[in-house]
Design an enzyme around this catalytic site. Structure first.
Site, mmCIF file in Angstrom:
data_model
loop_
_atom_site.group_PDB
_atom_site.id
_atom_site.type_symbol
_atom_site.label_atom_id
_atom_site.label_comp_id
_atom_site.label_asym_id
_atom_site.label_seq_id
_atom_site.Cartn_x
_atom_site.Cartn_y
_atom_site.Cartn_z
ATOM 1 N N ARG A 205 0.830 -1.219 0.000
ATOM 2 C CA ARG A 205 0.000 0.000 0.000
ATOM 3 C C ARG A 205 0.858 1.261 0.000
ATOM 4 O O ARG A 205 0.498 2.267 -0.621
ATOM 5 C CB ARG A 205 -0.948 -0.030 1.213
ATOM 6 N N GLN B 40 -8.495 -7.341 0.173
ATOM 7 C CA GLN B 40 -8.017 -7.054 -1.186
ATOM 8 C C GLN B 40 -9.152 -6.503 -2.036
ATOM 9 O O GLN B 40 -8.969 -5.547 -2.796
ATOM 10 C CB GLN B 40 -7.430 -8.316 -1.820
ATOM 11 N N ASP C 215 -4.287 -15.411 7.527
ATOM 12 C CA ASP C 215 -3.032 -15.965 7.006
ATOM 13 C C ASP C 215 -2.317 -16.866 8.016
ATOM 14 O O ASP C 215 -1.299 -17.476 7.691
ATOM 15 C CB ASP C 215 -2.091 -14.829 6.592
ATOM 16 N N GLY D 204 -1.341 -12.036 -4.816
ATOM 17 C CA GLY D 204 -2.748 -11.687 -4.958
ATOM 18 C C GLY D 204 -3.010 -10.258 -4.506
ATOM 19 O O GLY D 204 -3.794 -9.529 -5.117
ATOM 20 N N LYS E 7 -6.350 -19.106 -1.304
ATOM 21 C CA LYS E 7 -5.111 -18.348 -1.061
ATOM 22 C C LYS E 7 -4.047 -18.816 -2.065
ATOM 23 O O LYS E 7 -4.383 -19.381 -3.095
ATOM 24 C CB LYS E 7 -4.659 -18.539 0.388
ATOM 25 N N SER F 129 -12.849 -9.808 2.389
ATOM 26 C CA SER F 129 -11.554 -9.675 1.714
ATOM 27 C C SER F 129 -11.083 -8.228 1.716
ATOM 28 O O SER F 129 -11.711 -7.351 1.124
ATOM 29 C CB SER F 129 -11.660 -10.174 0.273
ATOM 30 N N ARG G 180 3.522 -19.707 3.019
ATOM 31 C CA ARG G 180 3.105 -19.978 4.406
ATOM 32 C C ARG G 180 2.982 -21.486 4.679
ATOM 33 O O ARG G 180 3.149 -21.927 5.816
ATOM 34 C CB ARG G 180 1.809 -19.248 4.740
ATOM 35 N N ARG H 11 -5.281 -23.833 1.268
ATOM 36 C CA ARG H 11 -4.471 -24.041 2.479
ATOM 37 C C ARG H 11 -5.035 -25.110 3.410
ATOM 38 O O ARG H 11 -4.284 -25.718 4.173
ATOM 39 C CB ARG H 11 -4.275 -22.711 3.216
#
Ligand code: S3P
Length: 447
Positions: free
Chosen positions: A33, A176, A327, A101, A354, A174, A403, A358
């Site tokens: 950002r 995003q 996450d 992403g 993700k 989200s 991750r 995951r």
């Protein structure tokens, strides 16, 4: 299609206590950002503590392609000379966002209300992830998107020449998607409104306010309503990026499961939209304390001290906490394997889209390592075996997911037999110093 080069298998084995101070790098979300908002303001934004992971470096490269000047001093200070809201130039090449992403979705938002066309691609992981969640709201502004089947990258966005403001309720929790809409709203006249039922990380809102945009968030019966007034003149900022709680999670969780450990992870941002893991670990009986609680740049910050916790117990993680630790479920599932009893994690459908699925990736690796896992579309349950009782001794697939790789390496520090991940390369996307940092604490992770 981009790729990080040949796969590098890594093996983690138990080898004594972890001790010392773990200086984790800057926050990935805030780093993206800072570069994007720096590029959308006129003048020089100075950024210290930027995460120099591949995801963020790909965003820096993209900002150059849209016309901003982005430079790094030898001491690691970054300078962004922005082009202003609506000032993006049309890139001459395809924008390759690698594994990220966050990068691709935020940049699509930022360019969607400029009269330019850009084509985006990424690695095999990113090119399999859903983009319609972003291109659907961007179409409401007047942008057009053409991609592969199922709304997948590579994809071309034709920005709206004459954008209109939008009122949009996000159908999935989200940050995003929320951020893509807000960034598009910057170059639409009038007010753009985003409504989110569950609060997700609010770094975009905080940073937009810092750059001088008029943005208001209110909690209502509908959820959080965020109203942005379009066409502001963003003022360049000096930004000190806090350290990443999502990276801190790995040394913290390792310390909890490796006997005799005592690790301090200083200066971690505890923004309530990000800190869910740490409260969950405390509820599980972790010896995890927040030292030197303070405020920095309007955010709560603390030094985390994690010590070996012999009496971890499984819990139900409240579904409403999911967004604040989305996450961190992979590494939480590792801690859960060393706890007594079951850890039930509902309300986590987003984990399936993700960098990898995951739930599937962790469940397969945990089962191979001797831990039972049940799963449904939006929940999973890990049956803990307790300390010293997790067999390990397998190689797991990481599916280009940083991750997943770090979670299984943390696990291997406490399993009876070592754990190997098929590819540690993707760790460089978010935590390039992971291996050195863990080695500095005494961890045995070898390539
Ligand atoms: C991020 C938002 C989350 C998170 C990702 C970073 C961000 O994704 O998983 O690692 O910086 O906005 P979603 O918005 O898809 O939940």
């Amino acid at each position: 299609m981009s790729s990080h080069g040949p796969a590098v298998a890594l093996t983690a084995r138990a080898g004594g206590a972890l001790n010392g101070v773990a200086d984790v790098p800057g926050d990935k979300s805030i780093s993206h950002r800072a570069l994007i908002l720096g590029a959308l303001s006129v003048g020089e934004t100075v950024v210290t503590g930027l995460l120099e992971g591949q995801d963020v470096l790909d965003t820096a490269k993209a900002m150059r392609a849209f016309g901003a000047e982005v430079m790094r001093d030898e001491d690691g200070t970054w300078h962004v000379y922005g082009v202003g809201v609506g000032g993006f130039a049309e890139p001459g090449q395809v924008i390759d966002c690698g594994n990220s992403g966050t990068g691709v979705r935020l940049i699509m938002g930022a360019m969607a209300t400029c009269p330019i066309t850009a084509t985006f691609t990424g690695d095999a992981s990113l090119n399999s992830r859903p983009m319609a969640r972003v291109t659907d709201p961007l179409a409401l502004f007047g942008a057009r998107a053409v991609g592969r089947a199922g709304g997948r990258l590579p994809m071309t966005i034709v920005g709206a020449a004459d954008p209109v403001p939008v009122r949009y309720a996000t159908p999935v929790p989200s940050a995003q998607v929320k951020s893509a809409v807000l960034l598009a709203g910057l170059n639409a006249p009038g007010q753009t409104v985003v409504i989110e039922r569950e609060a997700t990380r609010d770094h975009t809102e905080r940073m937009l306010a810092g750059f001088g945009a008029e943005i208001v968030s209110e909690q209502t019966d509908e959820g959080r309503v965020i109203t942005l007034t379009g066409r502001p003149e963003l003022r360049p900022q000096t930004i000190a990026v806090p350290r990443d709680p999502s990276s801190a999670a790995f040394p913290v969780c390792a310390a909890l499961i490796v006997p005799g450990s005592d690790v301090v992870v200083p200066n971690i941002g505890l923004n309530p939209t990000r800190a869910g893991l740490f409260y969950t670990l405390q509820e599980m009986g972790a010896d995890l304390v927040f030292e030197n609680m303070r405020e920095e740049g309007g955010e709560p910050v603390a030094d985390l001290r994690a010590r070996f916790s012999p009496d971890l117990k499984g819990i139900e993680v409240p579904a409403e906490r999911a967004a604040s630790m989305i996450d961190e479920y992979p590494v939480l599932s590792v801690v859960a394997a060393f706890a007594a009893g079951e850890t039930y994690m509902p309300g986590v459908k987003e984990l399936r889209v993700k960098e990898s699925d995951r739930i599937d990736a962790m469940a397969k690796g945990l089962r191979a390592a001797g831990v039972s896992v049940d799963e449904g579309e939006d929940w999973w349950r890990v049956h803990g075996r307790g300390h010293g009782a997790v067999p390990g001794g397998v190689t797991v697939e990481t599916h280009l997911d940083h991750r997943i790789a770090m979670s299984f390496l943390v696990m291997g520090l406490a399993t009876q037999a070592p754990m190997t991940v098929d590819d540690g390369g993707p760790i460089a996307t978010s935590f390039p110093v992971f291996r050195d940092l863990m080695a500095g604490l005494g961890a045995q992770i070898e390539g």
